[in-house]
Every structure is written in C-alpha cells, then in structure tokens.
Design an enzyme around this catalytic site. Structure first.
Site, PDB file in Angstrom:
ATOM      1  N   SER A 163      20.877  40.063  34.817  1.00 46.25           N
ATOM      2  CA  SER A 163      20.950  38.629  34.554  1.00 46.25           C
ATOM      3  C   SER A 163      22.080  38.260  33.596  1.00 46.25           C
ATOM      4  CB  SER A 163      19.584  38.161  34.032  1.00 46.25           C
ATOM      5  OG  SER A 163      19.520  36.769  33.930  1.00 46.25           O
ATOM      6  N   ASP A 223      24.674  31.897  35.290  1.00 44.14           N
ATOM      7  CA  ASP A 223      24.594  33.181  34.599  1.00 44.14           C
ATOM      8  C   ASP A 223      24.904  34.280  35.611  1.00 44.14           C
ATOM      9  OD1 ASP A 223      22.226  33.069  36.057  1.00 44.14           O
ATOM     10  OD2 ASP A 223      21.059  34.139  34.551  1.00 44.14           O
ATOM     11  N   ASP A 226      23.357  36.514  37.436  1.00 46.37           N
ATOM     12  CA  ASP A 226      22.697  36.660  38.738  1.00 46.37           C
ATOM     13  C   ASP A 226      22.404  35.313  39.388  1.00 46.37           C
ATOM     14  OD1 ASP A 226      20.609  35.907  37.041  1.00 46.37           O
ATOM     15  OD2 ASP A 226      19.127  37.147  38.072  1.00 46.37           O
ATOM     16  N   ASP A 269      20.495  32.760  38.796  1.00 45.51           N
ATOM     17  CA  ASP A 269      19.195  32.079  38.899  1.00 45.51           C
ATOM     18  C   ASP A 269      19.102  30.944  37.896  1.00 45.51           C
ATOM     19  OD1 ASP A 269      18.860  33.588  36.588  1.00 45.51           O
ATOM     20  OD2 ASP A 269      16.903  34.404  37.147  1.00 45.51           O
TER      21      ASP A 269
END
EC number: 5.4.2.10
Length: 449
Positions: A101, A241, A243, A245
């Site tokens: 992440s 960010d 990843d 999400d």
C-alpha cells in the site's frame, strides 16, 4: 513467529520478514482454505503493485497456489480494488494482491479477497495462520494432471478501467485534471480511465522503476501535486497511494481535500438526488469534527466506527449503507465495489465537480476542517491498554472535553503494533490543542511507563 496477519494482510520488509518461503506457504494455505468447498479446479487471481520485490513474491506465491492443485491467474501490475472487482467478474474463487500500500518500496505485503471480493474475516485468517504456523492440517499434494498451473489475463487492466468508467453516466469533458500515480499500481489505469472519459489529463509520478513507489509522491506526499495543479492551472488534482485503493484531492488553489471532505461532497450530492440510503455516511472516530458539524446543518447522519476500513465496511454491510470511508481517502462505494477504490472515488468526485459547475474549493468549503493534533505517548507495551482504567487520565480527558464545550474533543487509543498510546486532540485553536496534547502525553507517559 508471532501472528502473521495484521490489520491489512501480511506485511513486512521483503526477503527479510516477508520471505519467498512465507509467500509460498501463504499461497498454499490460502488456496486450500479459500477453495476447500469447490468441486472444480479452483481459480485464484494474483495481482501486484510496482515494487521490485513483487516478481519474487509472485513466483513463490503462485508456486504455493499451484502446489495444492489450484490455477493461478496472473494479472500483473494492477490496483488492489481491481482484484476485488475482477474476482467477481471472472468468477474466481479468490484473489490475492502483493502490495504494501502506502509503505516505502522495501516493504511488501500479501492480502486475500474471497470469491465475493471482500477481505477475509478474522476467522478465515486465523485458519490460514494455524496451517502455516502449526501445521494445522495435512495439505493435498496432487500429482500428474492434477497439479495446478498458471495463466495470464491480458485484458485485466482494460476490464477494470471499463468498470471504473461505467460508475458514472456521461463523461468528464471540459475538466482539466492533474493526477499523481505514486509510481504505483495506478500508473496505467488512472490516466487511461480519465482520458477515455474525455478529461484533459496532466500526469506525474507515472514512471515506476521498482524502487520509487510512494517516494515523495502520491497521497502520502502531496506537495508535488499541489505545486503541479497550480502550475498547470487544472480544475482538480488526484493523488493515489501505491496500490490505488485510496485517493486524496487537491483543489484549483493547491489546497488538499481529504477523505472527510470527499465523503461530504459526494454524500451531499447523492442525498440531493435521493440516492444516499438512510441519508447516512459511515466514517471513523478519527474523522474531523467538521464533518459532524456539516452533517447537522445538512440533514446528514454520520455513523462512526473504530479506525480501519474493515470496520467501516462491516457497518455498511450490517445496516445497508452505501457510502463510507476514512480521512486518509479510503472511500467505499458499496454500489460499485467491495473495498476502497481510489479510481472510482476520483471519478465520482470529478463528476460532481462537473455537474455542479462550481469550483472544487467551493464544494469542499462545506466542511470547515478543525485543526487536529496527533502525538504518540511512549508507554510499556503491557500497560498500553490501561489508560481506560486510569482515573487520573480519565479525569484529565473529561476536563478537556468540558473545556471544549462541543467544539473540540479528545481521543486516545493504543497502537495495535507498537508500545504507544496515540493522543488526538481536535479544536478550533491549534496553539491551545497542541499545548493540551503535550500535557496529556506527559501524564500518560508518567502513568503507564
């Protein structure tokens, strides 16, 4: 080895804590537990972000999946929410994302989604953990034509982009948008989707090299995008960010629009169209009081949960709510996806911006963000939960709440992973709340050392 699963999958420094051996075992045990009831050859999707360690961990994870007779479908570099969506679209039995992440590149992580695209329950994680740590069950060892295999799905990025675009009607023509892809998983999907929707797009941090993910860019380092928005004269900026999400926004003046403000803008828009179930937004206890003040004057209800998107999602599923999220920009639209989705959130926000005909700074002004101060108190690990029983700490918190008289609050909570108690004070005067937070930290450190 202690507990493997944290609040968001298994995470650690790649090749040191999150080793290929552990990735192999996670692939094995995860595939076995998540596909145990299937009567066909199980199918598991595997995606990753742009970290240099992704290839190493993917190879090990897929080996583990194949060793128990499952088929691994490699999607390559793709956002976390894409795996949640595509698991359902491709009728897969599970999905796995290799990503840490917002963490820096030396970290990596592995998180699973079930066949319905939801993150795993604690009970399922415990079962996987039990097999890995204690050899809880004898795993199958198929041979011959029953051994699992790997295949590639070349259309994954395009399929996810088409889905994200389909969450609005019409397009984004007439908008100038700057995006910061954090040199992460959104580097293809975000520009592609916005260009397809006819926005004029300016892009930065979309050249991943394996080591530059989240490095002075993306939603954790907004300064570059803030300057870029002003330099290019765009209507809005979006920062993802690693990843993808999560997303945070920047208005036309270069000011940051956080998750609370994004929830307010979209929530009010949905309410005005009669499309917000129970006129309710789900947020966490860390949400700014400005969101509550806005809600009171606008006929909205804010339901609060513990910190963590899994608790937000839980509340939404239990009560039939459709919009929820966190200050960090992790926003869930249950109508569209089963987890936070930065691209869908960004598209929804831009559509409200276009339809309203107003500036983003005007839309965001509905929430007057109160200053928040967050300071960590260093305490003994075995005493970090004792603040609830300590009379001196409780009395001091009560006095502070009384002093703020509804225009401020005190929130203290233990860290889940470190010997810390996090002290957050919110109020109108930054100087006052900073002083008060430091005083409270001194008392907590003295009492819980």
């Amino acid at each position: 080895m202690g507990k493997l699963f944290g609040t968001d999958g298994v995470r650690g420094v790649a090749n040191l804590e999150l080793t290929p051996e552990l990735a192999y075992k996670l692939g094995q045990a995860g595939a076995y537990v998540l596909t145990g009831e299937t009567k066909h050859t199980p199918k598991i999707l595997v995606g990753m972000d742009t970290r240099i360690s992704g290839d190493m961990l993917e190879a090990a994870l897929i080996s583990g999946i194949c060793s128990v007779g499952a088929k691994a479908v490699s999607l390559g570099v793709i956002p976390t929410p894409a795996i949640a969506y595509l698991t359902r679209l491709y009728d897969a039995d599970a999905g796995v994302v290799i990503s840490a992440s917002h963490n820096s590149f030396e970290f990596n992580g592995i998180k699973f989604f079930n066949a319905n695209g939801y993150k795993l329950s604690d009970a399922i994680e415990d079962k996987i953990e039990e097999i890995i740590l204690n050899g809880g069950e004898e795993l199958p060892r198929p041979t011959g034509h029953n051994v699992g295999f790997k295949e590639y799905k070349e259309s994954a990025v395009e399929d996810y982009v088409n889905f994200a675009k389909s969450t609005i009607s019409g397009d984004l023509e007439g908008l100038k948008v700057a995006i910061d892809c954090a040199n992460g998983a959104s580097f293809q999907t975000a520009p592609m989707a916005l260009l397809d929707l006819n926005a004029k797009v300016h892009v930065i941090s979309n050249e991943p090299d394996g080591t530059n993910i989240n490095s002075k860019c993306g939603s954790t380092h907004m300064q570059q995008l803030q300057a870029y928005v002003k330099e290019t004269g765009t209507d809005a900026g979006l920062a993802f960010d690693g990843d993808a999400d999560r997303v945070l926004a920047v208005d036309e003046n270069g000011n940051i629009i956080d998750g609370d403000q994004i929830l307010a803008i979209i929530g009010l828009h949905l309410k005005s169209k009669g499309m917000l179930p129970h006129n309710t937004i789900v947020a966490t206890v860390m949400s700014n009081m400005g969101l509550d003040i806005m809600a009171k004057s606008s006929g909205l209800i804010i339901e609060k949960t513990k910190v963590g998107d899994r608790y937000v999602l839980e509340e939404m599923l239990n009560k039939g709510y459709m919009l929820g999220g966190e200050q960090s920009g992790h926003v869930i639209f249950l109508e569209h996806n089963t987890t936070g989705d930065g691209l869908v959130t960004g598209i929804q926000l831009l559509k409200v911006l276009k339809d309203s005909g107003r500036k983003l700074s005007e839309l965001a002004a509905v929430v007057q963000v109160l200053p928040q101060i967050l300071i960590n108190a260093k305490v003994s690990n075995d005493k970090k939960n004792n603040y609830l029983e300590d009379e001196v700490i409780k009395k001091m918190c009560k006095e502070l709440e009384d002093e703020f008289n509804g225009e401020g609050r005190v929130l203290i909570r233990p860290s889940g992973t470190e010997p810390l108690v996090r002290v957050m004070i919110e109020g109108k005067d930054k100087e006052v709340i900073t002083r008060r937070a430091k005083e409270l930290v001194r008392v907590i450190e003295g009492r819980l050392a």
